[in-house]
Design an enzyme around this catalytic site. Structure first.
Site, PDB file in Angstrom:
ATOM      1  N   GLY A  31     -25.811 -33.798 -22.717  1.00 30.39           N
ATOM      2  CA  GLY A  31     -25.951 -35.300 -22.199  1.00 30.39           C
ATOM      3  C   GLY A  31     -24.531 -35.976 -21.848  1.00 30.39           C
ATOM      4  O   GLY A  31     -23.552 -35.010 -21.327  1.00 30.39           O
ATOM      5  N   LEU A  33     -24.814 -37.168 -18.691  1.00 27.77           N
ATOM      6  CA  LEU A  33     -24.694 -36.262 -17.554  1.00 27.77           C
ATOM      7  C   LEU A  33     -23.869 -36.781 -16.085  1.00 27.77           C
ATOM      8  O   LEU A  33     -23.582 -37.842 -16.109  1.00 27.77           O
ATOM      9  CB  LEU A  33     -26.312 -36.220 -17.098  1.00 27.77           C
ATOM     10  CG  LEU A  33     -27.101 -35.796 -17.992  1.00 27.77           C
ATOM     11  CD1 LEU A  33     -28.681 -35.672 -17.574  1.00 27.77           C
ATOM     12  CD2 LEU A  33     -26.816 -34.199 -18.655  1.00 27.77           C
ATOM     13  N   HIS A  37     -23.231 -31.474 -14.255  1.00 25.76           N
ATOM     14  CA  HIS A  37     -24.666 -31.120 -14.761  1.00 25.76           C
ATOM     15  C   HIS A  37     -25.627 -30.973 -13.596  1.00 25.76           C
ATOM     16  O   HIS A  37     -26.705 -30.306 -13.299  1.00 25.76           O
ATOM     17  CB  HIS A  37     -25.135 -32.159 -15.867  1.00 25.76           C
ATOM     18  CG  HIS A  37     -24.197 -32.169 -16.783  1.00 25.76           C
ATOM     19  ND1 HIS A  37     -23.567 -33.444 -17.350  1.00 25.76           N
ATOM     20  CD2 HIS A  37     -24.151 -31.212 -18.133  1.00 25.76           C
ATOM     21  CE1 HIS A  37     -23.015 -33.127 -18.463  1.00 25.76           C
ATOM     22  NE2 HIS A  37     -23.232 -32.002 -18.940  1.00 25.76           N
TER      23      HIS A  37
END
Ligand code: AMP
Length: 282
Positions: A31, A33, A37
């Site tokens: 996460g 992000l 990503h």
């Protein structure tokens, strides 16, 4: 976008998908992000029928509780960003309890020596934790293609090794490192740096670039000395390791073999935040 938090519900959904013979791309993340990503996600979207992202801050890969508790997290923002990319994405976002049922321990894996250096040396049991969560996620998702960034190159090599060693029927797709315009490798941890520290952190890339530009002409001692000297000028930067290694077996080297491919790897504390980066030297 469908979001699953429970394994049972996610499993039911996946079973139906598999019956439809959909090609599944999977992007495991922790996460917070960023564009690194998103580049993996975009590639997965273009190469598969369906893309599944996991967001899970995996406790077993942290060797330091402070690091775990201060790891950046912004689920709301992540969900909004994912929805903008595509409404068809599937997000798996389990709790630690859901994954480990109160027993937060790693399984034991062998990585054929790939974990002897760098992250494996400085973050004890880090890769055992990484492999533990990936084994659980791969068993659950049964993806066709899984996307990993070269930013974490040692992790990528270890995952390639462990996937072939354990006989997982999936492809590991290598994705190039995404950087800011001034070279800083994007990382969730960059969010812990203020603007001036982010600028200072770009010197890690400058040092790696210096290695790339001079790899053919300077000897190893000169390269190591120049990198250490250059970075020592920034009081905010403390090098943890700087290594030139064979990109296949990750063994640090001191002499060159023309038939081999090498990378330079660095880990450093920049204003209290641990960053890693690497560059290919070919
Ligand atoms: P993380 O959320 O840090 O565990 O990273 C999830 C995946 O994204 C891993 O495969 C990372 O290597 C990849 N990744 C992280 N940063 C970057 C980047 N700057 N460029 C490309 N891939 C990245």
């Amino acid at each position: 976008m469908i979001i699953f938090k429970k394994i049972v519900e996610f499993k039911n959904y996946l079973r139906k998908l598999k019956n439809k013979k959909k090609k599944i791309g999977f992007i495991p993340t922790m996460g917070a992000l960023h564009d690194g990503h998103f580049s993996l996600i975009s590639r997965s979207i273009s190469e598969n029928d369906l893309s599944i992202i996991s967001i899970f801050i995996n406790p077993t890969q942290f060797n330091n509780q402070n690091d775990l508790f201060s790891y950046p997290s912004d689920l709301k923002k992540d969900i909004n960003s994912l929805k903008i990319i595509s409404e068809n994405l599937i997000l798996f976002n389990p709790s630690s309890e859901e994954i480990y049922s109160g027993n937060i321990v790693s399984n034991v894996f062998s990585f054929g020596g790939l974990d002897k250096y760098m992250e494996g040396k400085f973050r004890k049991n880090h890769f055992q934790g990484v492999a533990t969560i990936l084994q659980k996620l791969f068993d659950l998702v049964k993806p066709d293609n899984v996307y990993f960034g070269e930013k974490d190159f040692q992790q990528l090599r270890i995952v390639e090794y462990f996937v072939s060693n354990l006989g997982f029927n999936l492809n590991i797709i290598r994705c190039k490192t995404i950087r800011t315009d001034d070279g800083l490798a994007l990382s969730s941890r960059n969010k812990k740096l203020d603007i001036s520290s982010q600028k200072i952190a770009t010197n890690l890339f400058k040092a790696l670039n210096f290695v790339k530009e001079n790899f053919d002409t300077l000897n190893f001692e000169k390269i190591y000395n120049k990198v250490r000297h250059f970075l020592s000028e920034f009081s905010e930067i403390k090098i943890e390791y700087f290594i030139i290694a064979d990109e296949k077996d990750l063994k640090p080297i001191k002499t060159k073999d023309k038939n081999k491919k090498y990378r330079a790897f660095i880990a450093a504390d920049v204003s209290g935040v641990r960053l890693i980066d690497n560059i290919k030297l070919y």
